[in-house]
Design a protein around this motif. Structure first.
Motif, short mmCIF file in Angstrom:
data_model
loop_
_atom_site.label_atom_id
_atom_site.label_comp_id
_atom_site.label_asym_id
_atom_site.label_seq_id
_atom_site.Cartn_x
_atom_site.Cartn_y
_atom_site.Cartn_z
N TRP A 188 0.84 -1.22 0.05
CA TRP A 188 0.05 -0.06 -0.03
C TRP A 188 1.03 1.09 0.01
CZ3 TRP A 188 -4.75 1.62 -1.11
CH2 TRP A 188 -5.20 2.72 -0.37
N VAL A 189 0.46 2.02 -1.02
CA VAL A 189 1.42 3.41 -1.09
C VAL A 189 0.69 4.60 0.07
CG1 VAL A 189 1.90 5.54 -2.37
CG2 VAL A 189 1.87 3.19 -3.26
N SER A 190 1.43 4.92 1.16
CA SER A 190 0.93 5.53 1.97
C SER A 190 0.99 7.17 1.40
CB SER A 190 1.79 6.02 3.46
OG SER A 190 1.21 6.65 4.10
N GLU A 191 -0.33 7.83 1.40
CA GLU A 191 -0.26 9.15 1.04
C GLU A 191 -0.35 10.28 1.98
OE1 GLU A 191 -2.89 9.39 -2.67
OE2 GLU A 191 -3.28 7.18 -2.16
N ASN A 192 -0.76 9.89 3.02
CA ASN A 192 -1.15 10.76 4.33
C ASN A 192 -0.07 10.61 5.56
OD1 ASN A 192 -3.76 11.71 3.04
ND2 ASN A 192 -4.64 9.62 3.70
N GLY A 220 -2.82 0.10 5.33
CA GLY A 220 -2.56 -0.99 4.16
C GLY A 220 -3.19 -2.30 4.33
N TYR A 221 -3.27 -2.84 5.51
CA TYR A 221 -4.04 -4.01 6.05
C TYR A 221 -5.69 -4.02 5.59
CZ TYR A 221 0.10 -5.43 8.88
OH TYR A 221 1.27 -5.69 9.40
N GLU A 222 -6.13 -2.60 5.92
CA GLU A 222 -7.59 -2.69 5.66
C GLU A 222 -7.53 -2.64 3.90
OE1 GLU A 222 -8.63 1.30 6.93
OE2 GLU A 222 -8.44 0.69 8.90
N HIS A 223 -6.69 -2.64 3.03
CA HIS A 223 -6.78 -2.53 1.66
C HIS A 223 -6.31 -3.83 1.39
CE1 HIS A 223 -7.65 1.53 2.45
NE2 HIS A 223 -8.12 1.53 1.15
N GLY A 224 -6.08 -4.94 2.18
CA GLY A 224 -5.68 -6.05 1.79
C GLY A 224 -4.22 -6.34 1.53
N CYS A 225 -3.38 -5.28 1.88
CA CYS A 225 -1.72 -5.32 1.56
C CYS A 225 -0.88 -5.71 2.76
CB CYS A 225 -1.38 -3.88 1.32
SG CYS A 225 -2.21 -3.42 -0.15
N ALA A 226 0.19 -6.49 2.48
CA ALA A 226 0.91 -6.96 3.28
C ALA A 226 2.17 -5.75 4.02
CB ALA A 226 1.81 -8.24 2.90
N GLN A 227 2.34 -4.87 3.40
CA GLN A 227 3.27 -3.98 3.75
C GLN A 227 3.00 -2.37 3.06
OE1 GLN A 227 6.12 -3.12 5.23
NE2 GLN A 227 6.10 -4.88 6.41
N VAL A 228 3.71 -1.53 3.63
CA VAL A 228 3.29 0.06 3.20
C VAL A 228 4.53 0.62 2.88
CG1 VAL A 228 3.57 1.02 5.51
CG2 VAL A 228 2.30 2.14 3.56
N VAL A 229 4.66 1.39 1.66
CA VAL A 229 5.76 1.94 1.27
C VAL A 229 5.43 3.39 1.40
CG1 VAL A 229 4.83 1.97 -1.06
CG2 VAL A 229 7.30 2.22 -0.96
N PHE A 230 6.48 4.15 1.85
CA PHE A 230 6.37 5.66 2.08
C PHE A 230 6.87 6.24 1.12
CE2 PHE A 230 6.14 3.82 6.34
CZ PHE A 230 4.84 4.22 6.67
N LEU A 231 6.40 7.78 0.66
CA LEU A 231 7.08 8.62 -0.18
C LEU A 231 7.77 9.64 0.67
CD1 LEU A 231 3.94 9.18 -2.41
CD2 LEU A 231 5.81 7.62 -2.50
N LEU A 242 9.92 0.74 2.50
CA LEU A 242 8.58 0.22 3.35
C LEU A 242 8.71 0.35 4.70
CD1 LEU A 242 8.91 -1.32 0.42
CD2 LEU A 242 7.74 -3.08 1.47
N GLY A 243 7.91 0.10 5.60
CA GLY A 243 7.68 0.07 6.82
C GLY A 243 9.13 -0.29 7.52
N GLY A 244 9.44 -1.62 7.22
CA GLY A 244 10.61 -2.25 7.88
C GLY A 244 11.68 -2.73 7.00
#
Length: 366
Positions: A188-192, A220-231, A242-244
């Motif tokens: 999931w791409v974090s926009e906020n 990201g989990y709410e959208h069915g994703c395993a990880q989040v990527v930050f801009l 990513l988160g880690g």
């Protein structure tokens, strides 16, 4: 408890009640990640008067902390993540532990903490792994995850660096971080939310960076994703990490791109190793900015063949799909077909587990 002096820094006080072999075996059959802890830990104290002192390897137990301990109020805390592997002939191997010791010292400098001498860090890790070697799984994908950490233990309320610290090392038996790495994971791409800002703590491995990622991770989990990527924090345009985990992009011309280390990205040891491995295999590796728009465009045109995340916990994990509020896009024709990531993963794991010759001198025997 037996007590034997092993160095000027650390004393062994081995537990008199170790986990029975049959119970330990049952616990290690399906250890998960981060919940199946070994019998011992190392604790070393620091004060301005005595320096680093009273080092002990002892039974794993709760830490006594004053409720005014600085770490609880001002988050002076750092940690590392590393692994011990069971190799051939039952030997126990560490992967580039000196890099973890060096990064731990850097994190301490960023967080205004008293650095742990690298030789003390390495001794503590070696001694813990040595005494708890039976907790190193022999199953495929299993390892002993080692967590050195340092916290400000001085009891006071005031915004300034503490004068007392605890350096602790614990360990746990683990399996694979993701359930099925062969299929790749959606992210999931974090926009906020952002992970780090220029001039902040992005290059330190501190708990606050990970706490800052949790809201985005939950999104990201709410959208069915395993990880989040930050801009990036300034333009909200450039991929950071990513988160880690760090991230790589594989082009169809044998070029790998990974975001540069410019003060907001953790200096990943797996990342560093992949760059060297890939270049020796004939790939061109570029450390340069890569935007979300470019990622989307390259994925749709076919210029981007693969993308993968990397870190100590997950090693190398392919990214199958990228999701955000502007629409999802897939990586490659088949999320399970990632030859470059698979090749690098296999080569790295073979070195870590002593299955092949180690031309880099990365592996250290306990």
């Amino acid at each position: 408890m037996s007590k034997t002096k092993i160095s000027s820094m650390i004393t062994i006080e081995a537990t008199s009640n170790p986990t029975p072999a049959d119970k330990r075996k049952a616990m290690m059959e399906n250890p998960g990640f981060g919940t199946t802890f070994s019998d011992h830990m190392v604790v070393v104290r620091y004060s301005e008067e005595k320096g680093w002192h009273d080092g002990r390897l002892m039974a794993r137990q709760p830490l006594p902390l004053d409720p005014a301990a600085s770490v609880l109020h001002y988050a002076q805390e750092i940690f590392e993540g590393m692994k011990a592997y069971r190799g051939k002939d039952d030997e126990i191997l560490l992967f580039r532990p000196e890099e973890n010791a060096r990064r731990f010292r850097h994190s301490a400098d960023v967080m205004a903490m008293k650095p742990v001498p690298e030789e003390l860090f390495l001794e503590a890790v070696h001694k813990l792994v040595e005494i708890d070697r039976d907790w190193v799984p022999d199953a495929e994908g299993g390892s002993l995850y080692i967590r050195p950490f340092q916290i400000a233990s001085q009891p006071f309320l005031g915004v300034k660096p503490a004068k007392e610290y605890l350096f602790v090392v614990i360990a746990c038996s683990v399996g694979s971080y993701f359930k099925d790495v062969s299929k790749g994971v959606p992210i999931w791409v974090s926009e906020n939310h952002v992970r780090a800002i220029p001039g902040g703590t992005g290059t330190a491995k501190c708990g606050g960076n990970y706490a800052a990622s949790l809201t985005a991770q939950a999104e990201g989990y709410e959208h069915g994703c395993a990880q989040v990527v930050f801009l990036d924090a300034l333009e909200r345009r450039w991929i950071e990490e990513l988160g880690g985990m760090n991230v790589f992009f594989v082009m169809n011309d044998k070029t790998l791109i990974t975001p540069p280390l410019k003060g907001t990205i953790l200096h990943g040891i797996t990342r560093k190793s992949i760059i060297e491995l890939a270049r020796d295999k004939g790939y061109t590796v570029l450390e340069q900015p890569y935007s979300l728009d470019q990622w989307r465009e390259d994925a749709r045109s076919g210029k981007l063949a693969e993308a993968f995340a990397c870190g100590t916990a997950a090693v190398i994990t392919s990214i199958s799909k990228v999701c955000d509020t502007h629409g999802d896009f897939e990586i490659g024709k088949d999320g399970a077909n990632n030859p470059v990531a698979n090749e690098l993963r296999e080569s790295l794991i073979d070195i870590q587990r002593g299955r092949v010759a180690d031309p880099y001198g990365w592996v250290e025997r306990v």
